[in-house]
Motif scaffolding. Structure first.
Motif, PDB file in Angstrom:
ATOM      1  N   SER A 129     -26.335  17.832 -46.794  1.00 57.12           N
ATOM      2  CA  SER A 129     -25.184  16.941 -46.840  1.00 57.12           C
ATOM      3  C   SER A 129     -25.600  15.492 -46.571  1.00 57.12           C
ATOM      4  O   SER A 129     -25.016  14.563 -47.122  1.00 57.12           O
ATOM      5  CB  SER A 129     -24.088  17.419 -45.891  1.00 57.12           C
ATOM      6  N   PHE A 130     -26.640  15.292 -45.777  1.00 56.26           N
ATOM      7  CA  PHE A 130     -27.185  13.939 -45.584  1.00 56.26           C
ATOM      8  C   PHE A 130     -27.642  13.373 -46.925  1.00 56.26           C
ATOM      9  O   PHE A 130     -27.347  12.249 -47.290  1.00 56.26           O
ATOM     10  CB  PHE A 130     -28.388  13.980 -44.629  1.00 56.26           C
ATOM     11  N   ARG A 148     -26.257  10.170 -52.114  1.00 52.12           N
ATOM     12  CA  ARG A 148     -26.031  10.181 -53.564  1.00 52.12           C
ATOM     13  C   ARG A 148     -24.628   9.717 -53.916  1.00 52.12           C
ATOM     14  O   ARG A 148     -24.428   8.974 -54.872  1.00 52.12           O
ATOM     15  CB  ARG A 148     -26.315  11.573 -54.136  1.00 52.12           C
ATOM     16  N   ILE A 149     -23.653  10.162 -53.128  1.00 49.60           N
ATOM     17  CA  ILE A 149     -22.277   9.731 -53.372  1.00 49.60           C
ATOM     18  C   ILE A 149     -22.149   8.220 -53.166  1.00 49.60           C
ATOM     19  O   ILE A 149     -21.532   7.518 -53.960  1.00 49.60           O
ATOM     20  CB  ILE A 149     -21.290  10.501 -52.463  1.00 49.60           C
ATOM     21  N   ARG A 185     -24.470   6.010 -53.493  1.00 48.79           N
ATOM     22  CA  ARG A 185     -25.126   5.309 -54.597  1.00 48.79           C
ATOM     23  C   ARG A 185     -24.272   5.336 -55.862  1.00 48.79           C
ATOM     24  O   ARG A 185     -24.269   4.395 -56.633  1.00 48.79           O
ATOM     25  CB  ARG A 185     -26.502   5.932 -54.892  1.00 48.79           C
ATOM     26  N   TYR A 186     -23.552   6.435 -56.035  1.00 46.96           N
ATOM     27  CA  TYR A 186     -22.696   6.528 -57.213  1.00 46.96           C
ATOM     28  C   TYR A 186     -21.504   5.573 -57.104  1.00 46.96           C
ATOM     29  O   TYR A 186     -21.190   4.825 -58.019  1.00 46.96           O
ATOM     30  CB  TYR A 186     -22.210   7.964 -57.423  1.00 46.96           C
ATOM     31  N   VAL A 187     -20.846   5.628 -55.942  1.00 48.00           N
ATOM     32  CA  VAL A 187     -19.627   4.832 -55.756  1.00 48.00           C
ATOM     33  C   VAL A 187     -19.942   3.334 -55.803  1.00 48.00           C
ATOM     34  O   VAL A 187     -19.194   2.551 -56.380  1.00 48.00           O
ATOM     35  CB  VAL A 187     -18.955   5.201 -54.414  1.00 48.00           C
ATOM     36  N   LEU A 188     -21.053   2.974 -55.212  1.00 42.92           N
ATOM     37  CA  LEU A 188     -21.394   1.545 -55.142  1.00 42.92           C
ATOM     38  C   LEU A 188     -22.500   1.186 -56.134  1.00 42.92           C
ATOM     39  O   LEU A 188     -23.391   0.413 -55.837  1.00 42.92           O
ATOM     40  CB  LEU A 188     -21.815   1.181 -53.711  1.00 42.92           C
ATOM     41  N   ARG A 189     -22.426   1.759 -57.313  1.00 38.35           N
ATOM     42  CA  ARG A 189     -23.486   1.518 -58.296  1.00 38.35           C
ATOM     43  C   ARG A 189     -23.432   0.071 -58.817  1.00 38.35           C
ATOM     44  O   ARG A 189     -22.408  -0.598 -58.707  1.00 38.35           O
ATOM     45  CB  ARG A 189     -23.393   2.526 -59.440  1.00 38.35           C
ATOM     46  N   ASP A 190     -24.533  -0.341 -59.424  1.00 29.36           N
ATOM     47  CA  ASP A 190     -24.672  -1.729 -59.876  1.00 29.36           C
ATOM     48  C   ASP A 190     -23.649  -2.129 -60.938  1.00 29.36           C
ATOM     49  O   ASP A 190     -23.322  -1.337 -61.816  1.00 29.36           O
ATOM     50  CB  ASP A 190     -26.062  -1.924 -60.499  1.00 29.36           C
TER      51      ASP A 190
END
Ligand SMILES: [Zn+2]
Lengths: 213, 75
Positions: B42-43, B48-49, B51-56
């Protein structure tokens, strides 16, 4: 190929070439870094401009003792933290308060695993909002550490250099910020799957909770 | 290694900052402890979540215009 106007009139154009290069390399990463920190397009744009002007003005004093990325992220981080201080930026918890929270919290691991076993592509925008709320609720130091590590891809030692923290401080804050994210995902947001099997978050219950903080 | 010790070094593992001996001890624990295995997973997925939510996103073009205009004034 970088073009230097001054070269045409025979001036010394070294600093300009370097700056153009730096700007082209870091424009996108720095804008995104600032946007993650401040969560507002206009402010991110303004602060990014400020950061690059500072970079230009200080380029001649850059000694090359650190990597150029470390130096620019230092300027960017300080500019963001100054902005938080001077603008009376939104209430976020003090570092002490957050430290206490971590000691009194039990993460519900089973729930988190269930939520997180879903594919990223299925995450609905409501959930994204919850995660942005979470990032925003973190004290600046924690926010900076988790963003630099998980999103900007810096190693702990580089983050220690950027923030002028000890390596241990970086490690502790990163761990706590991650634990907190885990527990927020598990308990603060009301997750469920809709009929299309898309992961959703009950925005209201999350928002209430985030505003309580 | 117990669960508390495991938790304390979970980041070092994810960040690949452990030596071989430490990795071996760490793996020995999580293969035998479901709770810690879930914790590790879960860490990793939280990151990953995030990075997805705050993607470039692409920066607005006006940044370049304004920065270079201001620099022209400084020169
Ligand atoms: Zn365990």
């Amino acid at each position: 190929m970088l073009i230097c106007e001054k070269e045409l009139i025979g001036g010394d154009c070294m600093p300009d070439i370097q700056f153009n290069d730096i700007f082209n390399t870091y424009q996108k990463p720095i804008y995104n870094y600032v946007l993650r920190m401040v969560r507002n397009n206009d402010i991110a744009e303004e602060l990014s401009q400020e950061i690059f002007i500072k970079t230009y003005n200080n380029l001649s004093s850059f000694q090359g003792n650190s990597k150029i990325s470390t130096w620019i992220y230092q300027i960017a981080t300080n500019t963001c933290l100054d902005y938080f201080r001077t603008s009376g930026y939104k209430k976020s918890k003090s570092t002490d308060q957050l430290d206490q929270d971590f000691f009194s919290e039990e993460t519900q691991i089973d729930d988190v695993s269930k939520i997180l076993s879903l594919e990223e592509g299925l995450i609905k925008s409501e959930m994204a909002e919850c995660i942005r709320d979470y990032i925003e609720s973190l004290p600046g130091d924690y926010r900076t550490v988790i963003i630099l590590h998980d999103l900007e891809g810096f190693k702990n030692r580089e983050i220690a250099n950027i923030l002028d923290f000890s390596l241990d401080t970086v490690k502790i804050r990163l761990h706590r910020a991650r634990k907190k994210l885990q527990s927020i995902l598990a308990s603060n947001c009301d997750f469920y799957r809709d009929k299309n099997d898309v992961l959703c978050c009950d925005r209201k219950s999350c928002k209430d909770d985030c505003e309580d903080q | 290694m117990n669960c508390v010790e495991f938790n304390a070094i979970i980041d070092s593992f994810l960040d690949k900052e452990m030596d071989d001996k430490e990795v071996a001890e760490f793996e020995l624990h999580f293969t035998s402890c479901e709770k810690c295995r879930n914790e590790l997973e879960s860490f990793d997925k939280c990151s990953r979540i995030l990075r997805y939510v705050l993607r470039d996103v692409n920066p607005p073009l006006s940044i370049k215009d304004i920065v270079f205009r201001k620099i022209d004034n400084i020169r």
